[in-house]
Design a protein around this motif. Structure first.
Motif, short mmCIF file in Angstrom:
data_model
loop_
_atom_site.label_atom_id
_atom_site.label_comp_id
_atom_site.label_asym_id
_atom_site.label_seq_id
_atom_site.Cartn_x
_atom_site.Cartn_y
_atom_site.Cartn_z
N GLY A 158 -4.16 7.77 4.83
CA GLY A 158 -4.71 6.69 4.02
C GLY A 158 -3.87 5.42 4.14
O GLY A 158 -4.41 4.31 4.16
N LEU A 159 -2.55 5.58 4.21
CA LEU A 159 -1.69 4.42 4.37
C LEU A 159 -1.93 3.73 5.71
O LEU A 159 -2.01 2.49 5.78
CB LEU A 159 -0.22 4.85 4.25
N ASP A 163 -4.68 3.78 7.43
CA ASP A 163 -5.99 3.12 7.36
C ASP A 163 -5.88 1.81 6.57
O ASP A 163 -6.53 0.81 6.91
CB ASP A 163 -7.01 4.05 6.71
N ALA A 164 -5.06 1.80 5.51
CA ALA A 164 -4.89 0.58 4.72
C ALA A 164 -4.20 -0.50 5.56
O ALA A 164 -4.56 -1.68 5.49
CB ALA A 164 -4.08 0.88 3.47
N ARG A 215 0.43 3.05 -3.15
CA ARG A 215 -0.95 3.26 -3.60
C ARG A 215 -1.62 4.44 -2.93
O ARG A 215 -2.37 5.19 -3.58
CB ARG A 215 -1.78 2.00 -3.34
N GLU A 216 -1.40 4.58 -1.64
CA GLU A 216 -2.12 5.60 -0.87
C GLU A 216 -1.46 6.96 -1.04
O GLU A 216 -0.24 7.09 -0.96
CB GLU A 216 -2.16 5.22 0.60
N ASN A 225 0.79 -1.24 0.00
CA ASN A 225 0.00 0.00 0.00
C ASN A 225 0.82 1.28 0.00
O ASN A 225 0.26 2.35 -0.24
CB ASN A 225 -0.93 0.02 1.22
N ASP A 248 -1.62 9.65 0.87
CA ASP A 248 -1.12 10.32 2.08
C ASP A 248 -0.94 9.31 3.19
O ASP A 248 -1.36 8.15 3.09
CB ASP A 248 -2.07 11.46 2.52
#
Length: 368
Positions: free
Chosen positions: A201-202, A204-205, A195-196, A192, A198
């Motif tokens: 977001g990382l 949360d992934a 992919r993310e 991730n 910020d």
């Protein structure tokens, strides 16, 4: 395989021969009672545990020859007492050889297990690249137990479209469940990080991956409860770092010019990973200046909770400041490991993982 005797000081390796000399001299002085026999038996067993096979055989042969000489001298050779004396000596020699072979076999098994553990460590926790763009990188893992190679601490670094992203984490708990949680976390980070857009977001992934995996693995991951972590981002050409702290000890900024050290405390720490069920949103990452020549040091609580003999916790700020300035990340990590070992003066209670990056000036653009 290295001979067992190479592991011991010289005085230990000569101990069986000293016991033989002592036993034979004692027997020569008191031939009727053979009071030195326990020393001869101890020599054979000690040699079996400490020396290579050829030396074990030599010790046993020396024992047998010595007893043959003594029984011949006192006239007991060929008598019932003489045969019993010789049989006891031969038995002790064979016991030493058997013990030596038994330990050698277990040593080979241990070496095999250790090689598998080293391969597992490289698979789960590979060394990061030494240079990524403007950053030179160093990392190390120090287990609290001497023979342990992997545990619940982890680090990772990855070059992404959003810049270089780093992770350091500490799983609550120990043993195989902690290693399983580390493998899931690092796999999720590698998948991730690119992919993310910020760090929130990382994070949360990573939380989602841990939650899905715990549902499949059951108690193995759920029993760990949570993972403290730091997520760091450095964009190429930027003069700043972005740091999202998920309940982890803050990173340290080392000034390459004056040797100053300061901890970068989070203005609003997020909850550790694995506690997303509480429903709290993650804060905005903190932004810190990161000039050329500065080193960012990420550690786990094996460093910050290392204690001296009086129970005082180690403080990297006061510990590292007198040792700087540092020439790069490897220099900083070596100094920190030595200082923590000096501080504790013995075994630590926890593993420690360390990740350091030093920023260099970007190379000047060349014209056509």
């Amino acid at each position: 395989m290295t001979p067992m005797s190479a592991q011991w000081p010289r005085y230990v390796r000569v101990a069986p021969w000293l016991l033989i000399v002592g036993g034979l001299v004692w027997n020569a002085l008191e031939p009727a009672d053979y009071w030195g026999d326990p020393l001869l038996a101890a020599a054979a067993v000690l040699a079996g545990a400490l020396l290579p096979l050829r030396d074990v055989i030599a010790v046993g042969a020396a024992n047998i020859v010595g007893i043959l000489v003594l029984t011949t001298r006192d006239g007991s050779l060929g008598t019932r007492a003489g045969w019993l004396e010789l049989a006891n000596t031969l038995f002790a020699a064979l016991l030493g050889v058997w013990l030596n072979r038994l330990l050698a076999r277990h040593g080979r098994r241990l070496a095999t297990v250790r090689s598998v553990a080293e391969a597992a460590q490289q698979a789960v926790l590979p060394d990061p690249p030494e240079r990524v763009g403007e950053l030179s990188v160093a990392a190390c893992y120090r287990a609290a137990q001497t023979e342990a190679l992997i545990g619940g601490d982890a680090y990772a670094l990855q070059d992404t479209p959003y810049g270089v992203r780093m992770l350091i984490a500490d799983v609550r708990g120990k043993g195989l469940p902690a290693v399983a949680a580390v493998s899931v976390l690092l796999g999720a980070f590698r998948e991730n990080a690119s992919r993310e857009a910020d760090l929130v977001g990382l994070a949360d992934a990573l939380e989602g991956s841990l939650g899905r995996e715990s549902a499949h693995r059951g108690e193995e991951l759920r029993m760990e409860g949570f993972i403290t972590a730091l997520l760091v981002e450095f964009a190429p050409g930027s003069a700043e770092l972005r740091v999202l702290n998920c309940g982890h000890p803050g990173p340290y900024l080392l000034d390459g010019a004056d040797g100053g050290v300061r901890r970068l405390d989070a203005s609003d720490p997020a909850l550790p990973l694995g506690m997303g069920a509480l429903g709290l949103s993650r804060p905005v990452p903190d932004v810190w200046p990161f000039a050329p020549g500065h080193t960012l040091l990420l550690v786990t609580d094996g460093v910050t909770e290392a204690r001296d003999g009086g129970g005082t916790f180690y403080d990297p700020v006061t510990g590292l400041a007198p040792l700087g300035p540092f020439r790069g990340p490897h220099d900083a990590l070596d100094a920190l490991v030595r200082d923590v070992e000096r501080w504790t003066g013995g075994p630590r209670d926890d593993d420690m993982a360390l990740l350091a990056v030093t920023r260099h000036r970007a190379p000047a653009a060349t014209g056509p």
